[in-house]
Design a protein around this motif. Sequence first.
Motif, mmCIF file in Angstrom:
data_model
loop_
_atom_site.group_PDB
_atom_site.id
_atom_site.type_symbol
_atom_site.label_atom_id
_atom_site.label_comp_id
_atom_site.label_asym_id
_atom_site.label_seq_id
_atom_site.Cartn_x
_atom_site.Cartn_y
_atom_site.Cartn_z
ATOM 1 N N MET A 249 0.823 -1.200 0.000
ATOM 2 C CA MET A 249 0.000 0.000 0.000
ATOM 3 C C MET A 249 0.862 1.256 0.000
ATOM 4 O O MET A 249 0.418 2.279 -0.483
ATOM 5 C CB MET A 249 -0.941 0.003 1.206
ATOM 6 N N SER B 35 -7.948 1.717 1.649
ATOM 7 C CA SER B 35 -8.443 0.989 2.810
ATOM 8 C C SER B 35 -7.356 -0.006 3.209
ATOM 9 O O SER B 35 -7.033 -0.912 2.445
ATOM 10 C CB SER B 35 -9.741 0.256 2.464
ATOM 11 N N ARG B 36 -6.795 0.207 4.375
ATOM 12 C CA ARG B 36 -5.713 -0.664 4.867
ATOM 13 C C ARG B 36 -6.273 -1.624 5.904
ATOM 14 O O ARG B 36 -7.046 -1.235 6.767
ATOM 15 C CB ARG B 36 -4.602 0.180 5.491
ATOM 16 N N ARG B 37 -5.823 -2.883 5.802
ATOM 17 C CA ARG B 37 -6.271 -3.902 6.777
ATOM 18 C C ARG B 37 -6.061 -3.442 8.211
ATOM 19 O O ARG B 37 -6.900 -3.650 9.070
ATOM 20 C CB ARG B 37 -5.492 -5.202 6.571
ATOM 21 N N GLU C 91 -8.604 -7.048 3.289
ATOM 22 C CA GLU C 91 -7.499 -6.827 2.370
ATOM 23 C C GLU C 91 -7.208 -5.333 2.223
ATOM 24 O O GLU C 91 -8.064 -4.501 2.511
ATOM 25 C CB GLU C 91 -7.822 -7.418 0.989
ATOM 26 N N ASN C 92 -6.018 -5.026 1.789
ATOM 27 C CA ASN C 92 -5.677 -3.656 1.427
ATOM 28 C C ASN C 92 -6.332 -3.359 0.086
ATOM 29 O O ASN C 92 -6.330 -4.206 -0.804
ATOM 30 C CB ASN C 92 -4.164 -3.485 1.312
ATOM 31 N N TYR D 138 -7.195 -0.149 -2.988
ATOM 32 C CA TYR D 138 -7.140 1.184 -3.582
ATOM 33 C C TYR D 138 -8.356 1.282 -4.483
ATOM 34 O O TYR D 138 -8.581 0.416 -5.326
ATOM 35 C CB TYR D 138 -5.857 1.379 -4.396
#
Length: 151
Positions: free
Chosen positions: A1, A29-31, A38-39, A41
């Motif tokens: 990310m 959205s970052r875990r 999941e990460n 974009y």
Amino acid sequence: MSIIETRIKENGAKLNGFAGLFFKAYLVSRRDEANTDENRYAPIYVWKNAEAMAQFLQSAGFKKLTQDFGWPQIDTWLALRLPAIDVVKKAGWLSITRKHIAAHTDLSTLALDGQLCAWDVSQWQMLQIDFCETMQAGKERYRIEYVANEA
């Protein structure tokens, strides 16, 4: 990310001033911060008209994007309600709710509950997006990294 976030910092402003762009929100959205599996974009583009979108898709910038990241799937929605650009630019988070639209629904009675509301009539879904200061639990959510717009 971190590669995506760096790319947003270095290139996000390049779309500022693009004719016909109401806004592009660069979403991450970052875990570890959004409690997702999941990460992710997920950029969202809102165009003033189809001609502006076509101009972007035919641009050198889009060509470069596809060379770097591959040919994207582009979902298109019919916008029913749009927020003021200041609301979008002040928000730190965006939350999404997607709802199925049942066959033969009276479309005039559907509630427009989000700040941005749209229909995908190819899949009969309603998209409702809210721009907020903090992350909203129980919804698909993204941190807004940058907002580019025409003005």
